[in-house]
Scaffold this active site. Structure first.
Site, PDB file in Angstrom:
ATOM      1  N   LYS A  72      -9.332   7.957  -0.495  1.00  0.00           N
ATOM      2  CA  LYS A  72     -10.624   8.518  -0.908  1.00  0.00           C
ATOM      3  C   LYS A  72     -11.572   8.680   0.279  1.00  0.00           C
ATOM      4  O   LYS A  72     -11.377   8.072   1.321  1.00  0.00           O
ATOM      5  CB  LYS A  72     -11.296   7.564  -1.926  1.00  0.00           C
ATOM      6  CG  LYS A  72     -10.605   7.451  -3.280  1.00  0.00           C
ATOM      7  CD  LYS A  72     -10.951   8.620  -4.192  1.00  0.00           C
ATOM      8  CE  LYS A  72     -10.504   8.366  -5.621  1.00  0.00           C
ATOM      9  NZ  LYS A  72      -9.030   8.191  -5.737  1.00  0.00           N
TER      10      LYS A  72
ATOM     11  N   SER B  47      -5.885  14.185  -5.899  1.00  0.00           N
ATOM     12  CA  SER B  47      -7.324  13.982  -5.897  1.00  0.00           C
ATOM     13  C   SER B  47      -7.960  14.355  -4.552  1.00  0.00           C
ATOM     14  O   SER B  47      -9.164  14.471  -4.452  1.00  0.00           O
ATOM     15  CB  SER B  47      -7.662  12.522  -6.231  1.00  0.00           C
ATOM     16  OG  SER B  47      -7.550  11.710  -5.095  1.00  0.00           O
TER      17      SER B  47
END
Lengths: 211, 211
Positions: free
Chosen positions: A170, A129
């Site tokens: 993230k 990701s």
DNA sequence: CAATTAGTGGCACAAATGTACTGACGGTGT
DNA sequence: ACACCGTCAGTACATTTGTGCCACTAATTG
């Protein structure tokens, strides 16, 4: 977080075989014992019966800039010629066009201050990701603990634990009273979560990839 | 090229303030001098007038697993308890979904063997031709010298010097008597060059990116 | 209070250790 | 042949250094 040394006289003079033999033995001894041997230990290791030859070799190694020590003090020898001090930075390499060839050491990449940083920890990345930030599956990320998440710059890459669910890597953003965790991959939707339910465990300091 | 330690006895017993003071001074001394001080140096640094208290503290530090040394030999003290040994690996972090939270140390990331590797050098990447390999502009690449280019695996990322032109970071391929250097970016065309005109300076060992 | 433990100062001693000096041998270059 | 240099053996010496011992004090524990 990372520092450069530009000193290091960079040993150039060539060594005689006896000098090189001693130097290499010293390097391996120090590597395994984490301290310098005494002159008489060097003597035995070289198969000699007198300390004088060792003194001579040490003097020459010092003059040529390979080693140093503190006079009169036992086992204070240090290797200067390269490893253990850092990784030589030879310059810039083109990833695209071609640039001039490099030859001599410009500065030195020293990872030690990083190892000394209190509380630093590492994580292995699992997933893709963050691929747009060039953090790949299997990379190791070095993280610095975060005390005050409120001071984080927007967009900082963090390891965040979401209450009851798990930890994820993230981009960190604030959005009112909420926290938005964004992936660097369009295939993943942003997570919008209440600030109380997010614990930032650390922020990204470096990316490490072994090949 | 990178190793993990799972041993580390992990000193637990608490220290008295005098012991801790000595230990911390030892850590800073060894960090800056790269060798252990003698007992009398410790004595002076602690503001004492007799070696006996130092002996006592050392004995206790040893019993509690913080230090060790070789009996009767000067300046052979080693620190066991701490942050100079590596970076703790806390586990895996998800870059995508969420995984279970991590808490305790699984293993330890030790960069020292890398620093010990003979001849290793580093280069700063300039350009984006390796972007598909997630090597970014400004990254530092750690390279291992290559003695026999003929044994390189196809596709290995190398720093190659093309005669008279410069050094570049590319995927390495053989094509008959020629060498093909491929970028990891469709915007750059492969270079096809005679093998004699290409000198491979090193192969990629690791990628380092500070944030 | 007594007992225990850690810390301290002072001293002594043997061992470890760096260093200096002498003499000799074998190459290398002049 | 000669000088020069690195290497080696042997010896010697002053210092550094780890260690042991004794007596005393301070803090902690029961």
């Amino acid at each position: 977080m990372i520092s450069f040394d530009s000193d290091s006289p960079a040993p150039q003079a060539t060594l005689t075989s006896a000098q090189q033999e001693l130097y290499e033995w010293l390097a391996s001894y120090i590597d395994s014992h984490r301290h310098s041997p005494s002159i008489r230990q060097m003597m035995e290791a070289m198969g000699l019966r007198s300390p004088a030859p060792i003194q001579s070799r040490l003097r020459h190694l010092q003059q040529k800039g390979w080693i140093t020590w503190q006079e009169g003090q036992a086992r204070t020898l240090q290797l200067l010629g390269g490893h253990l001090q850092g990784i030589p930075m030879l310059g810039t390499v083109a990833a695209g066009g071609l640039v001039e060839p490099f030859d001599d050491i410009q500065e030195r990449l020293d990872l030690q201050p990083l190892l000394d940083t209190r509380g630093l920890f590492a994580l292995t990345v699992n997933g893709d990701s963050m691929i747009a930030a060039h953090i790949d599956d299997g990379d190791v990320v070095l993280m610095e603990p975060v005390n005050e998440p409120s001071r984080l710059k927007a967009g900082t890459i963090v390891a965040a634990m979401v209450e009851g669910r798990g930890t994820t890597l993230k981009h960190f953003h604030r959005q009112g009273a909420m926290v938005r965790l964004e992936a660097a991959n369009p295939a993943y939707a942003p997570l919008l979560i209440e600030a109380e339910q997010v614990a930032v465990q650390g922020k990204l300091v470096a990316v490490w990839r072994q090949v």
